[in-house]
Design a protein around this motif. Structure first.
Motif, short mmCIF file in Angstrom:
data_model
loop_
_atom_site.label_atom_id
_atom_site.label_comp_id
_atom_site.label_asym_id
_atom_site.label_seq_id
_atom_site.Cartn_x
_atom_site.Cartn_y
_atom_site.Cartn_z
N UNK A 78 0.83 -1.21 0.00
CA UNK A 78 0.00 0.00 0.00
C UNK A 78 0.86 1.26 0.00
N UNK A 79 2.02 1.20 0.64
CA UNK A 79 2.92 2.37 0.73
C UNK A 79 3.96 2.39 -0.37
N UNK A 80 4.02 1.33 -1.14
CA UNK A 80 5.02 1.25 -2.21
C UNK A 80 6.43 1.06 -1.67
N UNK A 81 6.55 0.47 -0.49
CA UNK A 81 7.85 0.27 0.14
C UNK A 81 8.31 -1.16 -0.11
N UNK A 82 9.37 -1.27 -0.87
CA UNK A 82 9.83 -2.59 -1.29
C UNK A 82 10.54 -3.38 -0.18
N UNK A 83 11.37 -2.73 0.62
CA UNK A 83 12.15 -3.45 1.64
C UNK A 83 11.27 -4.13 2.70
N UNK A 84 10.26 -3.45 3.26
CA UNK A 84 9.39 -4.17 4.20
C UNK A 84 8.63 -5.32 3.53
N UNK A 85 8.30 -5.17 2.26
CA UNK A 85 7.64 -6.24 1.53
C UNK A 85 8.57 -7.45 1.42
N UNK A 86 9.83 -7.20 1.13
CA UNK A 86 10.81 -8.28 1.02
C UNK A 86 11.00 -8.95 2.38
N UNK A 87 10.99 -8.17 3.46
CA UNK A 87 11.10 -8.75 4.80
C UNK A 87 9.90 -9.66 5.08
N UNK A 120 -2.43 -13.05 0.63
CA UNK A 120 -1.25 -12.22 0.38
C UNK A 120 -1.07 -11.99 -1.11
N UNK A 121 -1.21 -13.04 -1.90
CA UNK A 121 -1.07 -12.91 -3.35
C UNK A 121 -2.08 -11.95 -3.95
N UNK A 122 -3.24 -11.85 -3.33
CA UNK A 122 -4.28 -10.98 -3.86
C UNK A 122 -4.12 -9.53 -3.40
N UNK A 123 -3.83 -9.31 -2.11
CA UNK A 123 -3.85 -7.94 -1.58
C UNK A 123 -2.48 -7.28 -1.49
N UNK A 124 -1.39 -8.03 -1.72
CA UNK A 124 -0.06 -7.45 -1.51
C UNK A 124 0.89 -7.73 -2.67
N UNK A 125 0.64 -7.13 -3.83
CA UNK A 125 1.57 -7.34 -4.95
C UNK A 125 2.92 -6.66 -4.65
N UNK A 126 3.96 -7.15 -5.28
CA UNK A 126 5.29 -6.58 -5.11
C UNK A 126 5.30 -5.13 -5.56
N UNK A 127 5.72 -4.20 -4.66
CA UNK A 127 5.79 -2.80 -5.07
C UNK A 127 6.84 -2.60 -6.17
N UNK A 128 6.63 -1.58 -6.98
CA UNK A 128 7.57 -1.26 -8.06
C UNK A 128 8.91 -0.85 -7.47
N UNK A 129 9.96 -1.08 -8.24
CA UNK A 129 11.30 -0.68 -7.79
C UNK A 129 11.35 0.83 -7.66
N UNK A 130 12.05 1.27 -6.64
CA UNK A 130 12.24 2.70 -6.47
C UNK A 130 13.21 3.16 -7.54
#
Length: 179
Positions: free
Chosen positions: A115-124, A163-173
């Motif tokens: 939702x925030x477009x933050x890739x690092x927390x998503x990877x964690x 998770x697969x539905x509501x949390x897609x991988x954010x775009x690279x910064x």
């Protein structure tokens, strides 16, 4: 640093008993104290002029330990599981609870990061989900044929679909060139 260390030691060393008060998850003196300490740490870190990523990661790690301790203390007080590491490892119910808790934490982390477009927390969160899969294969399979194993696998499967539905991988910064 002192608050961080205290939260870790308090969660591991104390079973949360506060006799004569009954144990109520999140509403016992230990959980209230740890929650206030973690909130104070996060507020202090956010007020710092230069916020280091590792400092927020340390606060997140302390919160992760706290959530696991709340779960284990609940099993201790309500299901009679002794408050010792070997008892937690041997209890299929505790292992199922930890598996589902970790999956739920991964879901929340990945959803908020997407939702925030933050890739690092998503990877964690994705790394935690990977740890859940490894735990399912190495630990939860030991309870083959049990209801707890079935609950673990179905619960993780459903949460992973969510998770697969509501949390897609954010775009690279965008990569910033040196100025």
């Amino acid at each position: 640093a002192g608050l961080w260390l205290w939260t870790l030691v308090a969660n591991v060393a104390s079973d949360g008993s506060a006799a004569p008060l009954p144990h109520v998850p999140l509403l016992n003196p230990l959980d209230i104290g740890v929650g206030v300490a973690l909130a104070a740490m996060v507020l202090w870190l956010k007020s710092a002029e230069r916020l280091e990523r590792w400092s927020l990661a340390m606060a997140a790690a302390a919160a992760f330990v706290w959530l696991n301790a709340i779960l284990v203390r609940g099993f201790h007080h309500y299901a009679g599981v002794p408050y010792h590491v070997d008892a937690w490892v041997a209890s299929l119910a505790v292992q199922t609870g930890i598996t589902l808790l970790w999956t739920a934490i991964a879901l929340v982390a990945m959803w908020l990061a997407a939702a925030r477009g933050a890739r690092m927390p998503w990877v964690a969160g994705a790394a935690l989900l990977g740890a859940v899969v490894v735990k399912l294969l190495l630990v939860d399979l030991s309870g083959s044929g049990s209801v707890t194993r079935i609950v673990s696998f179905i619960g993780v499967g459903i949460l992973t679909l969510v998770i697969g539905y509501v949390a897609p991988l954010p775009a690279k910064e965008p990569h910033r060139a040196a100025a």
